[in-house]
Design a protein around this motif. Structure first.
Motif, short mmCIF file in Angstrom:
data_model
loop_
_atom_site.label_atom_id
_atom_site.label_comp_id
_atom_site.label_asym_id
_atom_site.label_seq_id
_atom_site.Cartn_x
_atom_site.Cartn_y
_atom_site.Cartn_z
N ALA A 43 1.11 -1.11 -0.26
CA ALA A 43 -0.01 0.22 -0.05
C ALA A 43 1.24 1.14 0.07
N ARG A 44 0.44 1.81 -1.27
CA ARG A 44 0.87 3.70 -1.37
C ARG A 44 2.82 3.20 -1.41
N HIS A 45 2.82 2.24 -2.25
CA HIS A 45 4.47 1.92 -2.77
C HIS A 45 4.57 1.64 -4.14
N GLY A 46 5.05 2.55 -5.03
CA GLY A 46 5.76 2.67 -6.39
C GLY A 46 6.10 1.13 -7.25
N GLU A 47 6.18 0.96 -7.90
CA GLU A 47 6.68 -0.52 -8.33
C GLU A 47 7.25 -0.31 -9.66
N PHE A 48 8.38 -1.20 -10.34
CA PHE A 48 9.20 -1.54 -10.89
C PHE A 48 9.40 -2.58 -11.06
N TYR A 49 8.75 -2.83 -12.05
CA TYR A 49 9.10 -4.79 -12.99
C TYR A 49 9.25 -4.84 -14.03
N LEU A 50 9.63 -6.02 -14.24
CA LEU A 50 10.05 -6.69 -16.01
C LEU A 50 9.47 -8.18 -15.94
N GLY A 51 9.63 -8.21 -16.94
CA GLY A 51 9.66 -9.88 -17.82
C GLY A 51 9.52 -10.84 -18.84
N PRO A 52 9.39 -11.33 -19.23
CA PRO A 52 9.39 -12.43 -21.12
C PRO A 52 8.34 -12.66 -21.09
N VAL A 53 7.78 -12.53 -21.83
CA VAL A 53 6.29 -12.78 -22.66
C VAL A 53 6.48 -13.66 -23.76
N PHE A 54 5.52 -14.07 -23.46
CA PHE A 54 5.80 -15.20 -24.63
C PHE A 54 3.75 -15.39 -24.95
N THR A 55 4.13 -15.15 -26.41
CA THR A 55 2.02 -14.96 -26.99
C THR A 55 2.08 -16.62 -28.07
N GLN A 56 1.34 -16.90 -27.81
CA GLN A 56 0.52 -18.00 -28.48
C GLN A 56 0.04 -17.95 -29.48
N SER A 57 0.78 -19.01 -30.36
CA SER A 57 0.60 -19.59 -31.91
C SER A 57 -0.78 -19.62 -31.94
N LYS A 58 -1.01 -19.21 -33.24
CA LYS A 58 -2.24 -18.76 -33.71
C LYS A 58 -2.61 -19.05 -35.14
N ASN A 59 -3.75 -19.68 -35.59
CA ASN A 59 -4.02 -19.60 -37.15
C ASN A 59 -5.37 -18.86 -37.45
N TYR A 60 -4.46 -18.18 -38.93
CA TYR A 60 -5.48 -17.19 -39.06
C TYR A 60 -6.37 -17.60 -40.12
N ASN A 61 -7.60 -17.14 -41.02
CA ASN A 61 -8.28 -16.84 -42.31
C ASN A 61 -8.40 -15.54 -42.84
N PHE A 62 -7.81 -14.78 -44.53
CA PHE A 62 -8.37 -14.41 -44.91
C PHE A 62 -9.32 -13.36 -45.43
N ASP A 63 -9.38 -12.68 -45.92
CA ASP A 63 -10.33 -12.49 -46.60
C ASP A 63 -9.95 -12.47 -48.15
#
Length: 235
Positions: A43-63
């Motif tokens: 409470a009433r404290h700031g914080e700094f953070y960092l870390g890895p991000v992993f994006t899930q694979s996905k299939n896309y269909n287009f016009d």
């Protein structure tokens, strides 16, 4: 009365050591549970953070019949936040990701020779303002988060002829190079996520699943799941 055999004394010694280990384990678990149950000091404290991000694979269909599949993407998230109390937090994130993809391209009317498979890499950068609600006031708590911002997308698809440029670098002199413009866009985006948080002293550890959505206008839309691990410190 016959004296106890050596095997009996050995079994008794092993049982005693086992009991001691069990007692120590229970004591350790009780201490950890007590620490987690204590009210946090965020409470009433700031914080700094960092870390890895992993994006899930996905299939896309287009016009037009074109399809694409993205591989699992990797990136980095950097954030700053302020805790108004033990439950409510607001902050800003800067996230970057890189995702490889392959696409089966279908030709337009009259272009029968343009079909084929292409491979490429999409780079994204996101700036978002977010709010987080921690369900518990203790050091260990589930949380929900959501945010609004903008996402920059670089498809790395050439959008023009190569361009030459020159500039003067300090202590080096004139430098010239070639740049190929690529198709890029910046779009409004939003996100929502669920996760778990652990406070250990000034340390902050978070794991979350994040849903990211961006409206690409004439390009369509992009939505995907991201998995994050945040390592931070309170100040």
């Amino acid at each position: 009365m016959r004296p106890k055999s050596n095997s009996g004394r050995a079994r008794g010694s092993q049982e005693s050591r086992m009991i001691q280990k069990i007692v120590l384990l229970i004591a350790g678990l009780l201490v950890a549970a007590s620490a987690i149950a204590q009210s946090s000091n965020r409470a009433r404290h700031g914080e700094f953070y960092l870390g890895p991000v992993f994006t899930q694979s996905k299939n896309y269909n287009f016009d037009g019949g074109t399809t694409a599949r993205t591989d699992t993407g990797n990136g980095l998230n950097l954030g700053f936040a302020y805790n108004f109390d033990a439950h409510w937090q607001a902050g800003i994130d800067f996230a970057w990701s890189e995702i490889d993809y392959s696409a089966d391209v279908k030709p337009g009317t009259g272009n029968t020779n343009l079909a084929g498979r292409i491979n490429g890499t999409i780079e994204t950068g996101t700036v978002r303002f977010n709010g987080t609600w921690n369900a518990l006031a203790g050091n260990f708590t589930p949380f929900v988060t959501g945010g609004l911002g903008w996402t920059y997308i670089d498809t790395n698809i050439p959008a023009g002829l190569p361009e030459s440029f020159c500039w003067y670098y300090p202590w080096y002199g004139s430098y010239c190079g070639t740049y190929v413009p690529t198709k890029t866009t910046t779009r409004f985006s939003y996100n929502a996520g669920l996760g778990l948080r652990l406070d250990v002293g000034k340390g902050v550890f978070r794991g979350l699943v994040n849903y990211q959505y961006a409206d690409l206008g004439g390009w369509g839309q992009a939505d995907f799941l991201q998995y994050r691990i945040d390592f931070g410190v309170k100040f």
